[in-house]
Write a protein that holds these residues in place. Structure first.
Motif, PDB file in Angstrom:
ATOM      1  N   ASP A   1      63.478  -5.159  64.873  1.00 45.96           N
ATOM      2  CA  ASP A   1      64.478  -4.280  64.265  1.00 45.96           C
ATOM      3  C   ASP A   1      65.689  -5.069  63.775  1.00 45.96           C
ATOM      4  O   ASP A   1      66.242  -4.811  62.695  1.00 45.96           O
ATOM      5  CB  ASP A   1      64.926  -3.221  65.271  1.00 45.96           C
ATOM      6  CG  ASP A   1      63.822  -2.188  65.530  1.00 45.96           C
ATOM      7  OD1 ASP A   1      62.886  -2.134  64.698  1.00 45.96           O
ATOM      8  OD2 ASP A   1      63.928  -1.466  66.534  1.00 45.96           O
ATOM      9  N   ARG A   2      66.129  -6.035  64.653  1.00 47.75           N
ATOM     10  CA  ARG A   2      67.279  -6.830  64.256  1.00 47.75           C
ATOM     11  C   ARG A   2      66.974  -7.688  63.032  1.00 47.75           C
ATOM     12  O   ARG A   2      67.821  -7.861  62.136  1.00 47.75           O
ATOM     13  CB  ARG A   2      67.722  -7.710  65.431  1.00 47.75           C
ATOM     14  CG  ARG A   2      68.447  -6.918  66.519  1.00 47.75           C
ATOM     15  CD  ARG A   2      69.193  -7.846  67.455  1.00 47.75           C
ATOM     16  NE  ARG A   2      68.295  -8.699  68.210  1.00 47.75           N
ATOM     17  CZ  ARG A   2      67.741  -8.369  69.381  1.00 47.75           C
ATOM     18  NH1 ARG A   2      68.015  -7.165  69.903  1.00 47.75           N
ATOM     19  NH2 ARG A   2      66.924  -9.187  70.001  1.00 47.75           N
ATOM     20  N   LEU A   3      65.781  -8.251  62.980  1.00 48.49           N
ATOM     21  CA  LEU A   3      65.393  -9.041  61.801  1.00 48.49           C
ATOM     22  C   LEU A   3      65.344  -8.192  60.541  1.00 48.49           C
ATOM     23  O   LEU A   3      65.794  -8.606  59.460  1.00 48.49           O
ATOM     24  CB  LEU A   3      64.030  -9.699  62.048  1.00 48.49           C
ATOM     25  CG  LEU A   3      63.995 -10.845  63.063  1.00 48.49           C
ATOM     26  CD1 LEU A   3      62.561 -11.310  63.307  1.00 48.49           C
ATOM     27  CD2 LEU A   3      64.855 -12.006  62.573  1.00 48.49           C
ATOM     28  N   ALA A   4      64.806  -6.990  60.718  1.00 49.55           N
ATOM     29  CA  ALA A   4      64.726  -6.086  59.563  1.00 49.55           C
ATOM     30  C   ALA A   4      66.122  -5.685  59.092  1.00 49.55           C
ATOM     31  O   ALA A   4      66.416  -5.618  57.893  1.00 49.55           O
ATOM     32  CB  ALA A   4      63.913  -4.839  59.927  1.00 49.55           C
ATOM     33  N   GLU A   5      67.022  -5.453  60.088  1.00 49.60           N
ATOM     34  CA  GLU A   5      68.396  -5.088  59.743  1.00 49.60           C
ATOM     35  C   GLU A   5      69.096  -6.234  59.018  1.00 49.60           C
ATOM     36  O   GLU A   5      69.821  -6.028  58.032  1.00 49.60           O
ATOM     37  CB  GLU A   5      69.152  -4.723  61.012  1.00 49.60           C
ATOM     38  CG  GLU A   5      70.575  -4.254  60.750  1.00 49.60           C
ATOM     39  CD  GLU A   5      71.281  -3.880  62.045  1.00 49.60           C
ATOM     40  OE1 GLU A   5      72.469  -3.517  61.956  1.00 49.60           O
ATOM     41  OE2 GLU A   5      70.653  -3.957  63.120  1.00 49.60           O
ATOM     42  N   ARG A   6      68.864  -7.482  59.535  1.00 52.94           N
ATOM     43  CA  ARG A   6      69.477  -8.648  58.894  1.00 52.94           C
ATOM     44  C   ARG A   6      68.954  -8.826  57.477  1.00 52.94           C
ATOM     45  O   ARG A   6      69.722  -9.117  56.548  1.00 52.94           O
ATOM     46  CB  ARG A   6      69.190  -9.897  59.721  1.00 52.94           C
ATOM     47  CG  ARG A   6      69.812 -11.170  59.156  1.00 52.94           C
ATOM     48  CD  ARG A   6      69.525 -12.360  60.025  1.00 52.94           C
ATOM     49  NE  ARG A   6      70.106 -12.181  61.348  1.00 52.94           N
ATOM     50  CZ  ARG A   6      69.931 -13.058  62.352  1.00 52.94           C
ATOM     51  NH1 ARG A   6      69.179 -14.131  62.164  1.00 52.94           N
ATOM     52  NH2 ARG A   6      70.501 -12.852  63.516  1.00 52.94           N
ATOM     53  N   GLU A   7      67.657  -8.659  57.301  1.00 54.63           N
ATOM     54  CA  GLU A   7      67.078  -8.785  55.962  1.00 54.63           C
ATOM     55  C   GLU A   7      67.644  -7.715  55.020  1.00 54.63           C
ATOM     56  O   GLU A   7      67.908  -7.981  53.837  1.00 54.63           O
ATOM     57  CB  GLU A   7      65.560  -8.652  56.044  1.00 54.63           C
ATOM     58  CG  GLU A   7      64.883  -9.862  56.695  1.00 54.63           C
ATOM     59  CD  GLU A   7      63.380  -9.679  56.795  1.00 54.63           C
ATOM     60  OE1 GLU A   7      62.908  -8.561  56.448  1.00 54.63           O
ATOM     61  OE2 GLU A   7      62.695 -10.620  57.216  1.00 54.63           O
ATOM     62  N   ALA A   8      67.858  -6.535  55.563  1.00 54.14           N
ATOM     63  CA  ALA A   8      68.409  -5.462  54.743  1.00 54.14           C
ATOM     64  C   ALA A   8      69.841  -5.787  54.319  1.00 54.14           C
ATOM     65  O   ALA A   8      70.251  -5.553  53.171  1.00 54.14           O
ATOM     66  CB  ALA A   8      68.371  -4.136  55.510  1.00 54.14           C
ATOM     67  N   ILE A   9      70.604  -6.344  55.273  1.00 55.78           N
ATOM     68  CA  ILE A   9      71.989  -6.712  54.966  1.00 55.78           C
ATOM     69  C   ILE A   9      72.012  -7.820  53.916  1.00 55.78           C
ATOM     70  O   ILE A   9      72.798  -7.775  52.948  1.00 55.78           O
ATOM     71  CB  ILE A   9      72.718  -7.159  56.243  1.00 55.78           C
ATOM     72  CG1 ILE A   9      72.917  -5.964  57.179  1.00 55.78           C
ATOM     73  CG2 ILE A   9      74.076  -7.785  55.905  1.00 55.78           C
ATOM     74  CD1 ILE A   9      73.470  -6.322  58.538  1.00 55.78           C
ATOM     75  N   GLU A  10      71.146  -8.834  54.107  1.00 55.93           N
ATOM     76  CA  GLU A  10      71.104  -9.940  53.147  1.00 55.93           C
ATOM     77  C   GLU A  10      70.672  -9.459  51.771  1.00 55.93           C
ATOM     78  O   GLU A  10      71.218  -9.893  50.742  1.00 55.93           O
ATOM     79  CB  GLU A  10      70.144 -11.028  53.656  1.00 55.93           C
ATOM     80  CG  GLU A  10      70.663 -11.774  54.875  1.00 55.93           C
ATOM     81  CD  GLU A  10      69.654 -12.797  55.390  1.00 55.93           C
ATOM     82  OE1 GLU A  10      68.497 -12.776  54.879  1.00 55.93           O
ATOM     83  OE2 GLU A  10      70.004 -13.585  56.270  1.00 55.93           O
ATOM     84  N   LEU A  11      69.718  -8.554  51.743  1.00 57.45           N
ATOM     85  CA  LEU A  11      69.270  -8.008  50.462  1.00 57.45           C
ATOM     86  C   LEU A  11      70.391  -7.223  49.794  1.00 57.45           C
ATOM     87  O   LEU A  11      70.605  -7.325  48.585  1.00 57.45           O
ATOM     88  CB  LEU A  11      68.051  -7.099  50.687  1.00 57.45           C
ATOM     89  CG  LEU A  11      67.468  -6.441  49.421  1.00 57.45           C
ATOM     90  CD1 LEU A  11      67.005  -7.519  48.436  1.00 57.45           C
ATOM     91  CD2 LEU A  11      66.296  -5.524  49.797  1.00 57.45           C
ATOM     92  N   HIS A  12      71.138  -6.463  50.641  1.00 57.05           N
ATOM     93  CA  HIS A  12      72.261  -5.701  50.092  1.00 57.05           C
ATOM     94  C   HIS A  12      73.330  -6.640  49.519  1.00 57.05           C
ATOM     95  O   HIS A  12      73.880  -6.386  48.438  1.00 57.05           O
ATOM     96  CB  HIS A  12      72.864  -4.818  51.194  1.00 57.05           C
ATOM     97  CG  HIS A  12      74.107  -4.096  50.764  1.00 57.05           C
ATOM     98  ND1 HIS A  12      74.068  -3.003  49.924  1.00 57.05           N
ATOM     99  CD2 HIS A  12      75.423  -4.331  51.045  1.00 57.05           C
ATOM    100  CE1 HIS A  12      75.295  -2.587  49.706  1.00 57.05           C
ATOM    101  NE2 HIS A  12      76.144  -3.372  50.377  1.00 57.05           N
ATOM    102  N   ASP A  13      73.604  -7.728  50.267  1.00 54.56           N
ATOM    103  CA  ASP A  13      74.596  -8.706  49.792  1.00 54.56           C
ATOM    104  C   ASP A  13      74.150  -9.340  48.484  1.00 54.56           C
ATOM    105  O   ASP A  13      74.965  -9.547  47.561  1.00 54.56           O
ATOM    106  CB  ASP A  13      74.832  -9.790  50.845  1.00 54.56           C
ATOM    107  CG  ASP A  13      75.621  -9.278  52.038  1.00 54.56           C
ATOM    108  OD1 ASP A  13      76.258  -8.222  51.894  1.00 54.56           O
ATOM    109  OD2 ASP A  13      75.603  -9.944  53.097  1.00 54.56           O
ATOM    110  N   LYS A  14      72.866  -9.684  48.408  1.00 52.63           N
ATOM    111  CA  LYS A  14      72.349 -10.279  47.173  1.00 52.63           C
ATOM    112  C   LYS A  14      72.490  -9.318  46.009  1.00 52.63           C
ATOM    113  O   LYS A  14      72.901  -9.705  44.906  1.00 52.63           O
ATOM    114  CB  LYS A  14      70.879 -10.674  47.357  1.00 52.63           C
ATOM    115  CG  LYS A  14      70.670 -11.888  48.253  1.00 52.63           C
ATOM    116  CD  LYS A  14      69.198 -12.220  48.367  1.00 52.63           C
ATOM    117  CE  LYS A  14      68.981 -13.441  49.260  1.00 52.63           C
ATOM    118  NZ  LYS A  14      67.538 -13.763  49.411  1.00 52.63           N
TER     119      LYS A  14
END
Length: 258
Positions: free
Chosen positions: A20-33
């Motif tokens: 879940d944490r990895l998915a959340e981090r990926e989502a945040i990074e994707l949002h930042d990108k």
């Protein structure tokens, strides 16, 4: 068997949390990108719009009504200057050929020098220096006004009071003599230049001034001009006080008053 079952349950819970944490981090990074791409895209779009507005649109295009002309006084008109750049009306200021404007205005006969700058959003400022007449030469009942380079500035029926009359016929045979006289005038201080009423010269070595106080100055040639000016300043009051009419400066180290 119970301990084994309990241990497996803990591993499953731990794995789910990490995922879940990895998915959340990926989502945040994707949002930042995506946010950065949106910002960059917006910046590029704005820059593109500004570039188009400055370089290609008519928003910042040259308008003749926004052209400022400085220095056009006696022998050049503002309209002459504006007419020279009329063909480029409507050109965006960013694409103006400033050297071309300089060259076009410099073609006006009585323009001596030109300086030009853009004036946003729709204009240019053109500053000129006119050719200044320093000699009035009689020509067929009129006077040709010449500048220091012997360029004819204008033809007038009456010589201006502040321009000396040069009694040397215009022509090839007198070209050297006239040029020498203009060279002498170019080196004289303004205080003396404004006092010269007329000039005559039979040759380049026999220049004669008549001052406005009717004192005659035999200048000679163009050599030792500064010394002659200094000697004249010293002797002129004496000559006037003594009622003399002529100061001979052809040999300035041995001046003669008579």
């Amino acid at each position: 068997m119970a301990p084994t079952t309990k241990s497996s349950s803990k591993v499953a819970v731990l794995s789910t949390g990490v995922a879940d944490r990895l998915a959340e981090r990926e989502a945040i990074e994707l949002h930042d990108k995506r946010r950065k791409m949106w910002i960059f895209g917006s910046v590029f779009a704005v820059l593109g719009l500004l570039t188009w507005a400055f370089v290609f649109s008519s928003v910042f295009a040259l308008r003749l009504g926004e052209v400022q002309v400085w220095g056009a006084e006696k022998y050049v008109t503002e309209q002459e200057v504006v007419d020279q750049i009329k063909p480029i009306e409507g050109t965006p200021l960013a694409r103006l050929d400033m050297n071309g404007i300089h060259d076009a205005v410099a073609q006006i006969p009585n323009v001596k020098s030109v300086a030009q700058t853009r004036r946003w959003p729709n204009g240019v400022t053109i500053t000129i220096v006119e050719r200044a007449p320093v000699a009035a030469v009689p020509v067929e009942g009129e006077y040709a006004l010449l500048d220091l380079t012997a360029v004819e500035v204008a033809t007038v029926k009456k010589a201006p009071k502040d321009v000396p009359i040069v009694n040397i016929p215009v022509g090839k045979e007198n070209e050297v003599t006239l040029t020498t006289v203009l060279e002498v005038l170019d080196t004289l201080p303004q205080s003396l230049l404004k006092d010269i009423k007329s000039i005559r010269a039979f040759t380049q070595d026999n220049i004669v001034f008549t001052l406005r106080d009717n004192l005659t100055v035999q200048w000679g040639n163009s050599a030792e001009t500064q010394l002659k000016v200094q000697v004249l300043e010293r002797l002129r009051p004496t000559a006037l006080d003594e009622g003399k009419s002529t100061i001979d400066l052809s040999a300035p180290t041995f001046p003669i008053i008579r």
